[in-house]
Design a protein around this motif. Structure first.
Motif, mmCIF file in Angstrom:
data_model
loop_
_atom_site.group_PDB
_atom_site.id
_atom_site.type_symbol
_atom_site.label_atom_id
_atom_site.label_comp_id
_atom_site.label_asym_id
_atom_site.label_seq_id
_atom_site.Cartn_x
_atom_site.Cartn_y
_atom_site.Cartn_z
ATOM 1 N N UNK A 234 0.818 -1.221 0.000
ATOM 2 C CA UNK A 234 0.000 0.000 0.000
ATOM 3 C C UNK A 234 0.854 1.273 0.000
ATOM 4 N N UNK A 235 2.016 1.219 0.650
ATOM 5 C CA UNK A 235 2.879 2.421 0.656
ATOM 6 C C UNK A 235 3.349 2.712 -0.769
ATOM 7 N N UNK A 236 3.758 1.672 -1.474
ATOM 8 C CA UNK A 236 4.206 1.841 -2.865
ATOM 9 C C UNK A 236 3.073 2.353 -3.735
ATOM 10 N N UNK A 237 1.866 1.850 -3.504
ATOM 11 C CA UNK A 237 0.704 2.272 -4.286
ATOM 12 C C UNK A 237 0.452 3.772 -4.093
ATOM 13 N N UNK A 238 0.506 4.206 -2.818
ATOM 14 C CA UNK A 238 0.248 5.617 -2.518
ATOM 15 C C UNK A 238 1.305 6.517 -3.167
ATOM 16 N N UNK A 239 2.563 6.061 -3.137
ATOM 17 C CA UNK A 239 3.644 6.866 -3.732
ATOM 18 C C UNK A 239 3.522 6.931 -5.256
ATOM 19 N N UNK A 240 3.179 5.822 -5.859
ATOM 20 C CA UNK A 240 3.013 5.745 -7.316
ATOM 21 C C UNK A 240 1.973 6.775 -7.762
ATOM 22 N N UNK A 241 0.927 6.887 -6.941
ATOM 23 C CA UNK A 241 -0.144 7.856 -7.220
ATOM 24 C C UNK A 241 0.353 9.283 -6.959
ATOM 25 N N UNK B 183 14.311 0.686 -15.915
ATOM 26 C CA UNK B 183 13.297 1.200 -16.854
ATOM 27 C C UNK B 183 12.818 2.579 -16.404
ATOM 28 N N UNK B 184 12.608 2.734 -15.117
ATOM 29 C CA UNK B 184 12.122 4.027 -14.613
ATOM 30 C C UNK B 184 13.180 5.115 -14.867
ATOM 31 N N UNK B 185 14.447 4.770 -14.617
ATOM 32 C CA UNK B 185 15.510 5.777 -14.738
ATOM 33 C C UNK B 185 15.732 6.236 -16.178
ATOM 34 N N UNK B 186 15.263 5.455 -17.169
ATOM 35 C CA UNK B 186 15.387 5.888 -18.567
ATOM 36 C C UNK B 186 14.349 6.951 -18.935
ATOM 37 N N UNK B 187 13.298 7.108 -18.105
ATOM 38 C CA UNK B 187 12.243 8.078 -18.441
ATOM 39 C C UNK B 187 12.802 9.503 -18.490
ATOM 40 N N UNK B 188 12.479 10.230 -19.558
ATOM 41 C CA UNK B 188 12.826 11.650 -19.659
ATOM 42 C C UNK B 188 11.653 12.381 -20.274
ATOM 43 N N UNK B 189 11.925 13.498 -20.938
ATOM 44 C CA UNK B 189 10.868 14.239 -21.643
ATOM 45 C C UNK B 189 9.709 14.586 -20.723
ATOM 46 N N UNK C 180 11.063 10.652 -8.283
ATOM 47 C CA UNK C 180 11.335 9.252 -7.918
ATOM 48 C C UNK C 180 12.763 9.120 -7.396
ATOM 49 N N UNK C 181 13.729 9.754 -8.100
ATOM 50 C CA UNK C 181 15.129 9.624 -7.707
ATOM 51 C C UNK C 181 15.420 10.266 -6.356
ATOM 52 N N UNK C 182 14.601 11.278 -6.006
ATOM 53 C CA UNK C 182 14.829 11.956 -4.727
ATOM 54 C C UNK C 182 14.123 11.287 -3.547
ATOM 55 N N UNK C 183 13.402 10.193 -3.827
ATOM 56 C CA UNK C 183 12.783 9.451 -2.721
ATOM 57 C C UNK C 183 13.871 8.695 -1.966
ATOM 58 N N UNK C 184 13.536 8.204 -0.769
ATOM 59 C CA UNK C 184 14.507 7.390 -0.032
ATOM 60 C C UNK C 184 14.585 6.017 -0.708
ATOM 61 N N UNK C 185 15.665 5.290 -0.426
ATOM 62 C CA UNK C 185 15.846 3.960 -1.026
ATOM 63 C C UNK C 185 14.653 3.071 -0.686
ATOM 64 N N UNK C 186 14.180 3.185 0.520
ATOM 65 C CA UNK C 186 13.036 2.380 0.974
ATOM 66 C C UNK C 186 11.782 2.709 0.155
ATOM 67 N N UNK C 187 11.551 4.008 -0.062
ATOM 68 C CA UNK C 187 10.362 4.413 -0.835
ATOM 69 C C UNK C 187 10.444 3.929 -2.280
ATOM 70 N N UNK C 188 11.637 4.022 -2.857
ATOM 71 C CA UNK C 188 11.802 3.549 -4.246
ATOM 72 C C UNK C 188 11.516 2.056 -4.318
ATOM 73 N N UNK C 189 12.007 1.325 -3.324
ATOM 74 C CA UNK C 189 11.788 -0.120 -3.290
ATOM 75 C C UNK C 189 10.292 -0.435 -3.123
ATOM 76 N N UNK C 190 9.601 0.382 -2.312
ATOM 77 C CA UNK C 190 8.152 0.174 -2.124
ATOM 78 C C UNK C 190 7.421 0.297 -3.464
ATOM 79 N N UNK C 191 7.812 1.297 -4.262
ATOM 80 C CA UNK C 191 7.159 1.485 -5.569
ATOM 81 C C UNK C 191 7.440 0.274 -6.464
ATOM 82 N N UNK C 192 8.686 -0.171 -6.464
ATOM 83 C CA UNK C 192 9.049 -1.308 -7.326
ATOM 84 C C UNK C 192 8.297 -2.577 -6.906
ATOM 85 N N UNK C 193 8.212 -2.782 -5.586
ATOM 86 C CA UNK C 193 7.470 -3.964 -5.105
ATOM 87 C C UNK C 193 5.996 -3.859 -5.494
ATOM 88 N N UNK C 194 5.457 -2.642 -5.425
ATOM 89 C CA UNK C 194 4.057 -2.427 -5.827
ATOM 90 C C UNK C 194 3.875 -2.779 -7.310
#
Ligand code: HEC
Length: 208
Positions: free
Chosen positions: A86-93, A175-181, A190-204
């Motif tokens: 759920x944490x990853x879901x909330x961050x993705x949103x 894949x996420x890090x290739x996003x530009x434009x 996304x890059x400025x999130x904490x390592x834990x938050x980034x992992x939460x999004x990936x797990x989501x």
């Protein structure tokens, strides 16, 4: 035969308006099989023998077969999804991935299709350009990749995932890090999130 402009829904460059059309297009371009939608042999200008070879009076694939293949594709099972992250879901949103990876479409009967794509083209930057336009899609534009079933795909490829249009990304994070434009700012967030938050999004994303 229609020769009018239609909004594309399928393929990386959204070049195909329907599953039937894409089935016929793949038969032509990948397998050189003619059909009522692609009646001409797929010869290059230099392939004289190919161009001059006698044409039969029937197509390689009759329309009934194309329809049967499309029917099969349309009825493939949707990957099951249970969201626990759920944490990853909330961050993705919150950080705006949903701007393009739209969580669902509602059908007329009220059911929801959770493909995690808006099925539209976006300019995702020079880094992802393939230097080639296709219909009205510019070299930097790609159709938002649907994210459903991504973990199933990664497992099926023995954890050697090939993500993005040319398979260059070996992991979801890459894949996420290739996003530009158009996605540059959201990628930066996304890059400025904490390592834990980034992992939460990936797990989501792996649960979609
Ligand atoms: C401006 C629209 C846009 C935004 C915002 C966006 N994406 Fe994407 N995403 C795309 C497009 C377009 C592709 C396909 C690019 C390609 O194939 O080269 C893609 C591809 C992906 C992929 C690879 C999927 C695959 O099967 O190859 C992942 C994972 C992904 N995005 C996650 C995210 C996450 C997480 C966020 C938020 C941090 C995000 N995206 C924000 C448009 C967007």
């Amino acid at each position: 035969m229609h020769k009018d402009f239609r909004v594309g829904r399928f393929t990386y460059k959204a070049s195909s308006p329907s599953i039937l059309h894409q089935t016929a297009s793949a038969a032509s371009t990948d397998m050189s099989l003619t059909s009522v939608l692609f009646p001409n042999e797929n010869c290059t200008k230099k392939q004289k023998e190919c161009l001059e070879s006698p044409k039969g009076d029937t197509f390689d694939i009759p329309i009934k077969r194309l329809e049967a293949i499309s029917f099969y594709l349309q009825n493939l099972e949707i990957p099951p999804s249970i969201i626990t992250q759920k944490r990853g879901e909330a961050l993705f949103l919150k950080i705006g991935c949903v701007k393009c990876h739209r969580p669902f479409f509602e059908l007329d009967d009220g059911s929801k299709v959770r493909a995690f794509s808006d099925i539209l083209l976006h300019d995702v930057g020079e880094g992802l350009s393939d230097g080639r336009s296709e219909f009205r899609a510019t070299p930097r534009e790609w159709r938002t990749a649907p994210l459903w079933g991504i973990a199933k795909y990664i497992r099926a490829s023995n954890n050697k995932a090939e993500l993005l249009h040319d398979g260059r990304a070996k992991s979801i994070e890459e894949a996420i890090l290739w996003h530009g434009g158009e996605a540059q700012e959201i990628k930066n967030t996304f890059m400025n999130l904490s390592a834990r938050q980034r992992e939460d999004i990936i797990q989501y994303i792996k649960e979609l």
